[in-house]
Scaffold this motif. Structure first.
Motif: not given
Length: 94
Positions: A4-9, A44-59
């Motif tokens: 979850k984006r909120e957990d990561v942030e 990212s702010f977008g609502s579609k980014y509430k969950t961060l997938g493996p590619p973004l987590i790797s980045k």
């Protein structure tokens, strides 16, 4: 594994990162003495980014100068701010 984006942030903020908002949420790492370092990442702010997938987590892990497993530890709070800073120091990033 997605996160979850909120957990990561929230974890980044607890580990010495400070947030600045523009078209994305940028996070810059500050060492124990309060000095801004070169280590940073963003979400990212977008609502579609509430969950961060493996590619973004790797980045994000790469931007934070960590392996993906260590980034998961950073987010799960099993890697402390002090330990993270030691990793960055020993690798010459700060």
């Amino acid at each position: 594994m997605s996160m979850k984006r909120e957990d990561v942030e929230g974890a980044l903020l607890r580990k010495g990162f400070k947030k600045s908002n523009t078209d994305h949420s940028y996070f810059h790492f500050y060492d124990r003495s309060g000095k801004k370092t070169i280590v940073n990442t963003k979400t990212s702010f977008g609502s579609k980014y509430k969950t961060l997938g493996p590619p973004l987590i790797s980045k994000m892990a790469k931007q934070c100068k960590l392996t993906k497993p260590l980034f998961h530890e950073l987010v799960e709070c099993t890697l402390s701010h002090e330990s993270y800073e030691e990793i960055l120091e020993s690798a010459g990033h700060i």
